[in-house]
Design an enzyme around this catalytic site. Structure first.
Site, PDB file in Angstrom:
ATOM      1  N   ASP A 149       0.806  -1.224   0.000  1.00 18.92           N
ATOM      2  CA  ASP A 149       0.000   0.000   0.000  1.00 18.92           C
ATOM      3  C   ASP A 149       0.837   1.271   0.000  1.00 18.92           C
ATOM      4  O   ASP A 149       2.045   1.237   0.251  1.00 18.92           O
ATOM      5  CB  ASP A 149      -0.958  -0.001   1.206  1.00 18.92           C
ATOM      6  CG  ASP A 149      -0.351  -0.636   2.456  1.00 18.92           C
ATOM      7  OD1 ASP A 149       0.884  -0.578   2.605  1.00 18.92           O
ATOM      8  OD2 ASP A 149      -1.103  -1.179   3.270  1.00 18.92           O
ATOM      9  N   ASP A 164      -7.863  -2.851  14.189  1.00 17.25           N
ATOM     10  CA  ASP A 164      -9.251  -3.104  13.768  1.00 17.25           C
ATOM     11  C   ASP A 164      -9.361  -4.334  12.852  1.00 17.25           C
ATOM     12  O   ASP A 164     -10.412  -4.591  12.278  1.00 17.25           O
ATOM     13  CB  ASP A 164      -9.834  -1.868  13.061  1.00 17.25           C
ATOM     14  CG  ASP A 164      -9.096  -1.512  11.765  1.00 17.25           C
ATOM     15  OD1 ASP A 164      -8.138  -2.227  11.382  1.00 17.25           O
ATOM     16  OD2 ASP A 164      -9.480  -0.520  11.123  1.00 17.25           O
ATOM     17  N   HIS A 194      -7.534  -4.917  10.057  1.00 20.08           N
ATOM     18  CA  HIS A 194      -7.241  -4.760   8.622  1.00 20.08           C
ATOM     19  C   HIS A 194      -5.951  -5.477   8.232  1.00 20.08           C
ATOM     20  O   HIS A 194      -5.057  -5.660   9.053  1.00 20.08           O
ATOM     21  CB  HIS A 194      -7.215  -3.278   8.188  1.00 20.08           C
ATOM     22  CG  HIS A 194      -6.088  -2.453   8.739  1.00 20.08           C
ATOM     23  ND1 HIS A 194      -6.269  -1.213   9.297  1.00 20.08           N
ATOM     24  CD2 HIS A 194      -4.752  -2.670   8.804  1.00 20.08           C
ATOM     25  CE1 HIS A 194      -5.105  -0.706   9.667  1.00 20.08           C
ATOM     26  NE2 HIS A 194      -4.168  -1.577   9.387  1.00 20.08           N
ATOM     27  N   GLU A 222      -9.806  -2.075   5.186  1.00 18.30           N
ATOM     28  CA  GLU A 222     -10.462  -1.784   6.451  1.00 18.30           C
ATOM     29  C   GLU A 222     -11.703  -2.673   6.600  1.00 18.30           C
ATOM     30  O   GLU A 222     -12.166  -3.276   5.621  1.00 18.30           O
ATOM     31  CB  GLU A 222     -10.863  -0.301   6.481  1.00 18.30           C
ATOM     32  CG  GLU A 222      -9.675   0.671   6.431  1.00 18.30           C
ATOM     33  CD  GLU A 222      -8.909   0.768   7.766  1.00 18.30           C
ATOM     34  OE1 GLU A 222      -8.853  -0.229   8.523  1.00 18.30           O
ATOM     35  OE2 GLU A 222      -8.352   1.850   8.033  1.00 18.30           O
TER      36      GLU A 222
HETATM   37  C1  F6R Z   1       1.192  -1.497   6.151  1.00 15.93           C
HETATM   38  C2  F6R Z   1      -0.054  -2.248   6.237  1.00 15.93           C
HETATM   39  C3  F6R Z   1      -0.890  -2.241   7.471  1.00 15.93           C
HETATM   40  C4  F6R Z   1      -0.093  -2.451   8.754  1.00 15.93           C
HETATM   41  C5  F6R Z   1      -1.012  -2.370   9.955  1.00 15.93           C
HETATM   42  C6  F6R Z   1      -0.260  -2.515  11.255  1.00 15.93           C
HETATM   43  O1  F6R Z   1       1.805  -1.682   4.903  1.00 15.93           O
HETATM   44  O2  F6R Z   1      -0.416  -2.842   5.280  1.00 15.93           O
HETATM   45  O3  F6R Z   1      -1.840  -3.268   7.371  1.00 15.93           O
HETATM   46  O4  F6R Z   1       0.544  -3.692   8.704  1.00 15.93           O
HETATM   47  O5  F6R Z   1      -1.662  -1.133   9.950  1.00 15.93           O
HETATM   48  O6  F6R Z   1       0.549  -1.388  11.452  1.00 15.93           O
HETATM   49  P1  F6R Z   1       1.680  -1.387  12.557  1.00 15.93           P
HETATM   50  O7  F6R Z   1       2.650  -2.437  12.162  1.00 15.93           O
HETATM   51  O8  F6R Z   1       2.291  -0.011  12.489  1.00 15.93           O
HETATM   52  O9  F6R Z   1       1.000  -1.679  13.843  1.00 15.93           O
END
Ligand code: F6R
Length: 261
Positions: free
Chosen positions: A67, A136, A138, A143
């Site tokens: 992403d 959450d 994702h 999401e």
């Molecule tokens: C990032 C991504 C997100 C993160 C998730 C957890 O490329 O795809 O799904 O893996 O938001 O974020 P952290 O690791 O910062 O808790």
């Protein structure tokens, strides 16, 4: 799904790095799907160490990131392009032309997204997709309520995700509302998914993903549909799972040929 529970994030990440290194040694032209955020940092540090000290060769590896924020240039310090360069690409030998991230500045998002899907296909598909999990539930930036069949597209971040990621920006207002993300369908097409989860704030989402019902309300539960998922987590992230004794039993009794430590 295989759940590997380790004492802490560093040990879990080292084990995950061994698993990835085995793939790269077996298939030097492996295609890796990459994640950003706090979670994969110890994993990337270990892969860099393996490259620098053990000669792990990334020269044949191709990468596709999950992403990118819409509206951020690759030079923006909170962009995922910048993140990847400063936390991995600058320290290993992946040729630049083999690195792919969604372009946050594209003028035609739908065309760019379908082009991204085509590039993944042309590269032969993703061999191993690294994933973190949002509090959450994702994966990527799919999401809650994302279609379980979704492909790369624009998504609107939830208020919670914006708050979670505000620490990478100077204020919460600066966090872009939109991202380009691989879809759940795109992620499920990978040959292997490797999910990392550390810390108690991931415990509820992880338990739901692994043991809860399959539902769009918890996008990570879609991984239950995938035949090869490895989850590397620490004790605190695993603390709400009910079957931890069984996961440990399975791991301790793995046949030698399946081990990756
Ligand atoms: C990032 C991504 C997100 C993160 C998730 C957890 O490329 O795809 O799904 O893996 O938001 O974020 P952290 O690791 O910062 O808790």
């Amino acid at each position: 799904m295989e759940i590997v529970i380790k004492d802490n994030a560093d040990t879990a990440s080292r084990t995950a790095a061994n698993y990835i290194a085995q793939l790269i040694r077996r298939k030097p032209n492996a295609v890796l799907g990459l994640a950003t955020g706090r979670t994969p940092l110890p994993l990337y540090r270990e892969l860099i160490r393996m490259h620098q000290e053990e000669g792990l060769d990334f020269s044949g590896v191709t990468t596709f990131n999950l992403d990118e924020y819409v509206g951020l240039s690759p030079e923006h310090p909170a962009s995922y392009n910048y993140f990847m360069r400063t936390n991995l690409f600058d320290y290993v030998n992946i040729p630049e032309e083999q690195v792919h991230l969604p372009d946050g500045l594209t003028s035609d998002i739908p065309a760019h997204c379908s082009e991204y899907e085509k590039k993944i296909e042309k590269a032969g598909g993703i061999d191993l997709q690294i994933l973190g999990i949002g509090s959450d539930g994702h994966i990527g930036f799919n999401e809650p309520m994302s279609s379980l069949a979704s492909r790369t597209r624009i998504k609107t971040l939830t208020r919670d995700t914006i708050k979670d990621n505000a620490c990478f920006f100077s204020s919460v207002e600066e966090v872009p509302r939109h991202v380009i993300t691989m879809g759940i369908g795109t992620i499920l097409d990978s040959r292997t998914c490797l999910l990392l989860a550390f810390g108690e704030n991931k415990a509820e989402a992880l338990a739901g993903a692994v043991e809860g019902p399959l539902m769009a309300a918890l996008p990570a539960s879609s991984l239950q549909l995938h035949p090869v998922v490895k989850v590397f987590c620490d004790e605190s992230a695993a603390c709400q799972c009910r079957q931890t004794d069984y996961y440990r039993w399975v791991y301790d009794n793995k046949p030698q040929w399946q081990q990756f430590e």
